[in-house]
Write an enzyme that holds these catalytic residues in place. Sequence first.
Site, PDB file in Angstrom:
ATOM      1  N   LYS A  15    -140.433 -11.054  13.243  1.00  0.00           N
ATOM      2  CA  LYS A  15    -140.682  -9.824  12.478  1.00  0.00           C
ATOM      3  C   LYS A  15    -140.268  -8.574  13.245  1.00  0.00           C
ATOM      4  O   LYS A  15    -139.638  -7.686  12.689  1.00  0.00           O
ATOM      5  CB  LYS A  15    -142.170  -9.691  12.119  1.00  0.00           C
ATOM      6  N   ARG A  90    -152.704  -7.375   7.213  1.00  0.00           N
ATOM      7  CA  ARG A  90    -152.873  -8.713   7.762  1.00  0.00           C
ATOM      8  C   ARG A  90    -154.088  -9.426   7.181  1.00  0.00           C
ATOM      9  O   ARG A  90    -154.364 -10.561   7.550  1.00  0.00           O
ATOM     10  CB  ARG A  90    -153.067  -8.581   9.267  1.00  0.00           C
ATOM     11  N   ARG A 129    -140.856 -16.794  25.204  1.00  0.00           N
ATOM     12  CA  ARG A 129    -140.891 -15.337  25.311  1.00  0.00           C
ATOM     13  C   ARG A 129    -141.884 -14.890  26.381  1.00  0.00           C
ATOM     14  O   ARG A 129    -141.663 -13.898  27.070  1.00  0.00           O
ATOM     15  CB  ARG A 129    -141.280 -14.724  23.953  1.00  0.00           C
ATOM     16  N   ARG A 135    -145.901 -11.072  27.853  1.00  0.00           N
ATOM     17  CA  ARG A 135    -146.934 -10.527  26.974  1.00  0.00           C
ATOM     18  C   ARG A 135    -148.246 -11.259  27.196  1.00  0.00           C
ATOM     19  O   ARG A 135    -148.287 -12.498  27.195  1.00  0.00           O
ATOM     20  CB  ARG A 135    -146.475 -10.687  25.520  1.00  0.00           C
ATOM     21  N   ARG A 146    -153.713 -17.129  17.241  1.00  0.00           N
ATOM     22  CA  ARG A 146    -153.014 -16.169  16.377  1.00  0.00           C
ATOM     23  C   ARG A 146    -152.433 -16.855  15.146  1.00  0.00           C
ATOM     24  O   ARG A 146    -152.465 -16.311  14.040  1.00  0.00           O
ATOM     25  CB  ARG A 146    -151.916 -15.450  17.163  1.00  0.00           C
TER      26      ARG A 146
HETATM   27  P1  ADP Z   1    -147.846 -11.499  16.510  1.00  0.00           P
HETATM   28  O1  ADP Z   1    -147.385 -11.291  15.099  1.00  0.00           O
HETATM   29  O2  ADP Z   1    -146.804 -12.142  17.391  1.00  0.00           O
HETATM   30  O3  ADP Z   1    -149.170 -12.195  16.631  1.00  0.00           O
HETATM   31  P2  ADP Z   1    -148.281  -8.596  16.855  1.00  0.00           P
HETATM   32  O4  ADP Z   1    -147.554  -7.837  17.895  1.00  0.00           O
HETATM   33  O5  ADP Z   1    -147.972  -8.317  15.419  1.00  0.00           O
HETATM   34  O6  ADP Z   1    -148.057 -10.112  17.235  1.00  0.00           O
HETATM   35  O7  ADP Z   1    -149.865  -8.402  17.039  1.00  0.00           O
HETATM   36  C1  ADP Z   1    -150.481  -8.618  18.280  1.00  0.00           C
HETATM   37  C2  ADP Z   1    -151.996  -8.456  18.129  1.00  0.00           C
HETATM   38  O8  ADP Z   1    -152.295  -7.109  17.720  1.00  0.00           O
HETATM   39  C3  ADP Z   1    -152.658  -9.349  17.075  1.00  0.00           C
HETATM   40  O9  ADP Z   1    -152.962 -10.631  17.575  1.00  0.00           O
HETATM   41  C4  ADP Z   1    -153.921  -8.524  16.753  1.00  0.00           C
HETATM   42  O10 ADP Z   1    -154.904  -8.692  17.753  1.00  0.00           O
HETATM   43  C5  ADP Z   1    -153.420  -7.096  16.826  1.00  0.00           C
HETATM   44  N1  ADP Z   1    -152.964  -6.610  15.498  1.00  0.00           N
HETATM   45  C6  ADP Z   1    -151.696  -6.306  15.135  1.00  0.00           C
HETATM   46  N2  ADP Z   1    -151.645  -5.912  13.844  1.00  0.00           N
HETATM   47  C7  ADP Z   1    -152.922  -5.969  13.375  1.00  0.00           C
HETATM   48  C8  ADP Z   1    -153.539  -5.726  12.124  1.00  0.00           C
HETATM   49  N3  ADP Z   1    -152.830  -5.327  11.061  1.00  0.00           N
HETATM   50  N4  ADP Z   1    -154.880  -5.877  12.022  1.00  0.00           N
HETATM   51  C9  ADP Z   1    -155.611  -6.273  13.057  1.00  0.00           C
HETATM   52  N5  ADP Z   1    -155.096  -6.557  14.265  1.00  0.00           N
HETATM   53  C10 ADP Z   1    -153.768  -6.414  14.435  1.00  0.00           C
END
Ligand code: ADP
Length: 194
Positions: A15, A90, A129, A135, A146
């Site tokens: 994404k 989400r 990654r 990360r 996740r």
């Molecule tokens: P990925 O899609 O690889 O899990 P992201 O970078 O999108 O990684 O998100 C990393 C973390 O940030 C998530 O595991 C969550 O803890 C937090 N996060 C991101 N977007 C949201 C959201 N819309 N609502 C709640 N937590 C979020």
Amino acid sequence: MSVRMVLMGPPGAGKGTQAVRLAERFGVPAISTGDIFRANIAGGTELGREAVEYTSKGLLVPDSLTDALVSDRLAQPDAAQGFILDGYPRNVDQVAALDALLAGWDQELDVVIEIAADPEVVIDRLVKRAVIEGRADDTEEVIRERLQVYFEQTLPLAEVYVSRGVLAPVDGIGAIDEVTDRLVAAAEPFLASL
Ligand code: ADP
């Protein structure tokens, strides 16, 4: 022309990479809630201190914090003509929060793209990654959490957006350029004024 797009898909589906490319293609900002949280964590802000309690475990950050940051970000002038949202909404409550926010500006989403990828492929990508980017939430245990959160809380959003007639599914397996082409082709029918 406005482009208001949400990208959804499991962690590791690509994404973030694709959001940046689509943003360039359509001339609107890519907005990643995950990136905003990581920047705050790195910068040691109050938001970062609260968020890391959740991101480090692979759990969603509470909606109160997440909705507020998205509201602030979408209110910036560069998002007036649209955005590519990566990682938000989400869960179903965030869908409602985004609807209300956009309705207040007389806006609505044009298209939601679901990037599909096999869980085993994404775990493998993310573990690799982790070695390159370091990360903190890319350990196998947190990745599995996740993914579970994605399947339980985020995937149901696809049904919501299908019922609104705005969901476009795209296969996320393939070369980066190839996937970008697929995404653009999938989005175009929804962008009436293109
Ligand atoms: P990925 O899609 O690889 O899990 P992201 O970078 O999108 O990684 O998100 C990393 C973390 O940030 C998530 O595991 C969550 O803890 C937090 N996060 C991101 N977007 C949201 C959201 N819309 N609502 C709640 N937590 C979020």
